[in-house]
Design an enzyme around this catalytic site. Structure first.
Site, PDB file in Angstrom:
ATOM      1  N   TYR A 136      17.552  19.280  -4.934  1.00 47.71           N
ATOM      2  CA  TYR A 136      16.477  19.187  -3.947  1.00 47.71           C
ATOM      3  C   TYR A 136      16.615  20.339  -2.958  1.00 47.71           C
ATOM      4  O   TYR A 136      17.510  20.361  -2.122  1.00 47.71           O
ATOM      5  CB  TYR A 136      16.516  17.847  -3.212  1.00 47.71           C
ATOM      6  CG  TYR A 136      16.381  16.631  -4.095  1.00 47.71           C
ATOM      7  CD1 TYR A 136      15.809  16.713  -5.358  1.00 47.71           C
ATOM      8  CD2 TYR A 136      16.828  15.381  -3.665  1.00 47.71           C
ATOM      9  CE1 TYR A 136      15.697  15.588  -6.169  1.00 47.71           C
ATOM     10  CE2 TYR A 136      16.710  14.254  -4.463  1.00 47.71           C
ATOM     11  CZ  TYR A 136      16.154  14.366  -5.715  1.00 47.71           C
ATOM     12  OH  TYR A 136      16.044  13.248  -6.509  1.00 47.71           O
ATOM     13  N   PRO A 187       8.961   4.097  -6.627  1.00 47.43           N
ATOM     14  CA  PRO A 187       8.424   2.735  -6.746  1.00 47.43           C
ATOM     15  C   PRO A 187       6.966   2.628  -6.317  1.00 47.43           C
ATOM     16  O   PRO A 187       6.318   1.616  -6.596  1.00 47.43           O
ATOM     17  CB  PRO A 187       9.334   1.922  -5.824  1.00 47.43           C
ATOM     18  CG  PRO A 187       9.766   2.909  -4.778  1.00 47.43           C
ATOM     19  CD  PRO A 187       9.932   4.202  -5.518  1.00 47.43           C
ATOM     20  N   GLY A 215       4.728   4.922  -7.308  1.00 45.32           N
ATOM     21  CA  GLY A 215       3.963   5.763  -8.217  1.00 45.32           C
ATOM     22  C   GLY A 215       3.692   7.146  -7.661  1.00 45.32           C
ATOM     23  O   GLY A 215       2.566   7.648  -7.760  1.00 45.32           O
ATOM     24  N   LEU A 216       4.737   7.755  -7.057  1.00 50.58           N
ATOM     25  CA  LEU A 216       4.609   9.105  -6.478  1.00 50.58           C
ATOM     26  C   LEU A 216       3.516   9.175  -5.421  1.00 50.58           C
ATOM     27  O   LEU A 216       2.846  10.189  -5.264  1.00 50.58           O
ATOM     28  CB  LEU A 216       4.343  10.130  -7.590  1.00 50.58           C
ATOM     29  CG  LEU A 216       5.469  10.295  -8.613  1.00 50.58           C
ATOM     30  CD1 LEU A 216       4.986  11.070  -9.824  1.00 50.58           C
ATOM     31  CD2 LEU A 216       6.665  10.993  -7.978  1.00 50.58           C
ATOM     32  N   GLY A 217       3.342   8.077  -4.700  1.00 51.32           N
ATOM     33  CA  GLY A 217       2.345   8.030  -3.632  1.00 51.32           C
ATOM     34  C   GLY A 217       1.017   7.445  -4.044  1.00 51.32           C
ATOM     35  O   GLY A 217       0.150   7.202  -3.193  1.00 51.32           O
ATOM     36  N   PHE A 264       0.187   4.435  -5.043  1.00 46.48           N
ATOM     37  CA  PHE A 264      -0.096   3.128  -4.450  1.00 46.48           C
ATOM     38  C   PHE A 264      -0.104   3.168  -2.929  1.00 46.48           C
ATOM     39  O   PHE A 264      -0.527   2.208  -2.286  1.00 46.48           O
ATOM     40  CB  PHE A 264       0.915   2.090  -4.947  1.00 46.48           C
ATOM     41  CG  PHE A 264       0.779   1.786  -6.409  1.00 46.48           C
ATOM     42  CD1 PHE A 264      -0.312   1.077  -6.883  1.00 46.48           C
ATOM     43  CD2 PHE A 264       1.715   2.237  -7.322  1.00 46.48           C
ATOM     44  CE1 PHE A 264      -0.458   0.809  -8.239  1.00 46.48           C
ATOM     45  CE2 PHE A 264       1.587   1.981  -8.675  1.00 46.48           C
ATOM     46  CZ  PHE A 264       0.493   1.267  -9.137  1.00 46.48           C
TER      47      PHE A 264
END
EC number: 1.1.1.-
Length: 344
Positions: free
Chosen positions: A63, A210, A212-214, A216
């Protein structure tokens, strides 16, 4: 929106590690969305998370690369280190704009020692192999990690994106504490084989992405506001031909969230929390408002009937497009050669 309250503690795996029931995925603090962030603001967010009870901090040497570990090293000064469970990863490298994978003993050791220096710590609580090096028998990689445990440089060992057979082989060399995998309402393929294997062996489950990569958190329209440097723009599920189909899932989750007086993000995160006390999701954010909202998901209670309704919403046909880019190794191609093939 459900209000944030106390964060409970859970036992992650069966080797003695205890963590907050929700962690903080730190990747987005340093990389991948194309925006510029202020270090003091990011440190304030990390401190807010810790003071709110979110004590499992998840990073990786890729990262940045490396800058995320340096950021955490700054944030964990002045007594903050003692308040957290620190997890980082090795084995995924970026060279000449290309991804590579290494799990050979010399690299494992060098990567660990470099992470210790960047983080400014003497020991890493949970050390994952970020992606499996399919040229090195997993027994060889875990064997070196076992030595690092014996030397006191790491406490617990984990794997990320590993298939069931690789998990079993690794666990036979040294008990694994956690397996990190993508698990959400729109990424459920791990339920078939990997989750049961972890539970059989007493291995904790750390769920990344968790939300969905933003997806939701902000719905399908958030793709329109993404910076051009945001890596998610290139992912299959966010392409228009798939997004038109995938938005139906979001709309169903949103409708149920309205009935429960919570946000769709909280509902999606609560679904992960309700998978069991051996599961720790690690949603990421760079905004304190979103962090508080994520903590609030711990207060969202779901009945058996509501879980069944969400399960039905998130069936395989509800999502179109692969979850990750084709060039990234996932558990689907994480088998390694037999130990007998290794010559050091």
């Amino acid at each position: 929106m459900a209000a944030a309250s106390g964060v409970r503690r859970i036992k992650l795996g069966s080797q003695g590690l205890e963590v907050s029931a929700q962690g903080l995925g730190c990747m987005g603090l340093s990389i991948f969305d194309g925006t510029t962030k202020v270090e003091t603001d990011l440190i304030a967010l990390i401190h807010h998370a810790i003071n709110s009870g979110i004590t499992l901090l998840d990073t990786s040497d890729i990262y940045g690369p490396e800058t995320n570990e340096l950021l955490l090293g700054q944030a964990l000064k002045d007594g903050m280190r003692e308040k957290v469970e620190l997890a980082t990863k090795f084995g995924l490298l970026l060279k000449d704009q290309k991804l590579g994978y290494r799990g050979d003993p010399a690299y494992v050791r060098a990567a660990c020692e470099a992470s210790l220096r960047r983080l400014g710590v003497s020991c890493i609580d949970l050390y994952y192999q970020h992606r499996i090096d399919t040229t090195v028998p997993i027994e060889v990689t875990i064997g070196e990690l076992k030595k690092l445990v014996e030397e006191g440089k790491i406490k617990y060992i984990g794997l990320s994106e590993a298939c069931a057979s690789t998990i079993r082989r690794a666990h036979a060399v040294h008990p694994l504490t956690a397996v990190q995998l993508e698990w959400s309402l729109w990424s459920r393929d791990v339920e078939e084989d990997i989750i049961p294997t972890c539970r059989e062996l007493g291995i904790g489950i750390v769920a990344y992405s968790p939300l969905g990569l933003g997806f939701f958190a902000a719905g399908p329209k958030f793709i329109e506001s993404m910076d051009n440097g945001d890596y998610r723009k290139g992912l299959p599920r966010f392409q228009q031909e798939n997004l038109d189909h995938n938005k139906i899932l979001y709309e169903k989750v949103n409708a149920m969230a309205e009935k429960k007086s919570c946000t769709p993000a909280q509902l999606a995160l609560a679904w992960v929390h309700h998978q069991g006390n051996d599961v720790c999701p690690i949603p990421g954010t760079s905004k304190i408002k979103n962090l508080n909202q994520n903590i609030g998901a711990l207060s969202v209670k779901l009945s058996i009937e509501e879980m069944a309704e969400l399960d039905a919403m998130g069936h395989p046909d509800s999502v179109k497009g692969e979850r990750s880019a084709t060039y990234i190794v996932t558990y689907k191609n994480s088998e390694t050669p037999p130990l007998s093939s290794w010559t050091s």
